[in-house]
Design a protein around this motif. Structure first.
Motif, PDB file in Angstrom:
ATOM      1  N   ILE A 100       0.853  -1.190   0.000  1.00  0.00           N
ATOM      2  CA  ILE A 100       0.000   0.000   0.000  1.00  0.00           C
ATOM      3  C   ILE A 100       0.893   1.246   0.000  1.00  0.00           C
ATOM      4  O   ILE A 100       1.881   1.322   0.744  1.00  0.00           O
ATOM      5  N   GLY A 101       0.553   2.208  -0.836  1.00  0.00           N
ATOM      6  CA  GLY A 101       1.346   3.429  -0.979  1.00  0.00           C
ATOM      7  C   GLY A 101       2.308   3.373  -2.148  1.00  0.00           C
ATOM      8  O   GLY A 101       2.776   4.419  -2.622  1.00  0.00           O
ATOM      9  N   THR A 149      -4.131   1.979  -2.737  1.00  0.00           N
ATOM     10  CA  THR A 149      -4.873   2.422  -1.549  1.00  0.00           C
ATOM     11  C   THR A 149      -5.252   1.267  -0.635  1.00  0.00           C
ATOM     12  O   THR A 149      -5.268   1.412   0.590  1.00  0.00           O
ATOM     13  N   HIS A 150      -5.583   0.133  -1.186  1.00  0.00           N
ATOM     14  CA  HIS A 150      -5.894  -1.054  -0.381  1.00  0.00           C
ATOM     15  C   HIS A 150      -5.781  -2.292  -1.266  1.00  0.00           C
ATOM     16  O   HIS A 150      -5.743  -2.203  -2.501  1.00  0.00           O
ATOM     17  N   LYS A 187      -5.784  -4.708  14.061  1.00  0.00           N
ATOM     18  CA  LYS A 187      -4.882  -3.572  13.917  1.00  0.00           C
ATOM     19  C   LYS A 187      -3.448  -4.065  13.982  1.00  0.00           C
ATOM     20  O   LYS A 187      -3.066  -4.780  14.893  1.00  0.00           O
ATOM     21  N   THR A 188      -2.640  -3.701  12.990  1.00  0.00           N
ATOM     22  CA  THR A 188      -1.204  -3.968  13.050  1.00  0.00           C
ATOM     23  C   THR A 188      -0.475  -2.659  12.760  1.00  0.00           C
ATOM     24  O   THR A 188      -1.074  -1.696  12.266  1.00  0.00           O
ATOM     25  N   SER A 189       0.793  -2.635  13.045  1.00  0.00           N
ATOM     26  CA  SER A 189       1.559  -1.411  12.809  1.00  0.00           C
ATOM     27  C   SER A 189       1.734  -1.135  11.315  1.00  0.00           C
ATOM     28  O   SER A 189       2.053  -0.012  10.917  1.00  0.00           O
ATOM     29  N   ASN A 190       1.516  -2.176  10.487  1.00  0.00           N
ATOM     30  CA  ASN A 190       1.717  -2.024   9.044  1.00  0.00           C
ATOM     31  C   ASN A 190       0.424  -2.037   8.238  1.00  0.00           C
ATOM     32  O   ASN A 190       0.466  -2.017   7.004  1.00  0.00           O
ATOM     33  N   PHE A 202      -9.423  -7.746   3.284  1.00  0.00           N
ATOM     34  CA  PHE A 202      -8.913  -6.488   2.753  1.00  0.00           C
ATOM     35  C   PHE A 202      -7.812  -5.979   3.671  1.00  0.00           C
ATOM     36  O   PHE A 202      -7.901  -6.101   4.886  1.00  0.00           O
ATOM     37  N   LEU A 203      -6.812  -5.382   3.055  1.00  0.00           N
ATOM     38  CA  LEU A 203      -5.752  -4.719   3.821  1.00  0.00           C
ATOM     39  C   LEU A 203      -5.772  -3.233   3.488  1.00  0.00           C
ATOM     40  O   LEU A 203      -5.692  -2.844   2.324  1.00  0.00           O
TER      41      LEU A 203
END
Length: 209
Positions: A100-101, A149-150, A187-190, A202-203
């Motif tokens: 993502i990004g 974006t996802h 929830k994860t840090s990434n 979905f991520l």
């Protein structure tokens, strides 16, 4: 007795002889055979409660064995899929090269043009992973960079067990957040994982603090 007397002796008539034989057989059966058969039937009836108890015990044993088999299969399944994720990474192992990004064009660099299925706002690719057989990358078509974006990851892990993906995600990321309509999230840090159906998730980017 003369021949004439024998000739008219009804007891010697073949039909009478047959009837007397049948009656004799019936009498023997009534006196000896029927009591034996009755006793046997009564003995079988007396055994019915024992058979019923045995059936109940067998059902309990079968249920216990089925439960143990289910637990063993679950443990084996988790062991076989223990390395699908690395610690705190929501990207399956082997599918973290494009994130993502990143610009959507990075998919061409990593996987090649011909492997991609391109649409206006998302690109998909199949069979690039042994477990996650379909991956869709959504991107911002209005930006110059066209950044991702996802991502949607669809798995073929134990397609007969609708809880398979749930078990894998819980084993790696713990107890999920419960959302509306039975949706769950981690929830994860990434990134944020959203599982809205049995065999895919979905991520999204991590929540901004």
């Amino acid at each position: 007795m003369s021949d004439n007397e024998n000739k008219y002796d009804i007891s010697k008539h073949p039909l009478v002889v047959i009837v007397l034989a049948v009656v004799g057989t019936f009498g023997f059966s009534y006196q000896f055979v029927l009591p034996i058969m009755t006793a046997k039937l009564q003995n079988d009836v007396d055994k019915i409660p024992v058979f019923e108890m045995q059936i109940k015990e067998d059902k309990v044993k079968i249920q216990e064995l089925e439960q143990k088999l289910k637990q063993t299969e679950s443990q084996l399944f988790i062991a076989q899929n223990a390395n699908l994720f690395t610690q705190d990474s929501p990207y399956p192992v082997g599918l973290g090269k494009v994130r993502i990004g990143d610009p959507i064009a990075n998919l061409i660099t990593v996987y090649g043009e011909k492997e991609l299925q391109k649409k206006d706002s998302f690109w998909s690719i199949d069979k690039i992973h042994s477990k996650f057989i379909h991956v869709t990358y959504y991107f911002n078509d209005e930006s110059q960079k066209k950044e991702i974006t996802h991502i949607l990851f669809r798995t073929n892990v134990d397609s007969h067990n609708k809880d398979a993906l749930q078990e894998i995600l819980e084993n790696n990321f713990g107890v999920p957040l419960r959302l509306k309509n039975d949706e769950v999230a981690w929830k994860t840090s990434n990134g944020m994982i959203y599982k809205i159906e049995d065999f895919s998730y979905f991520l999204y980017p991590p929540e901004q603090k």
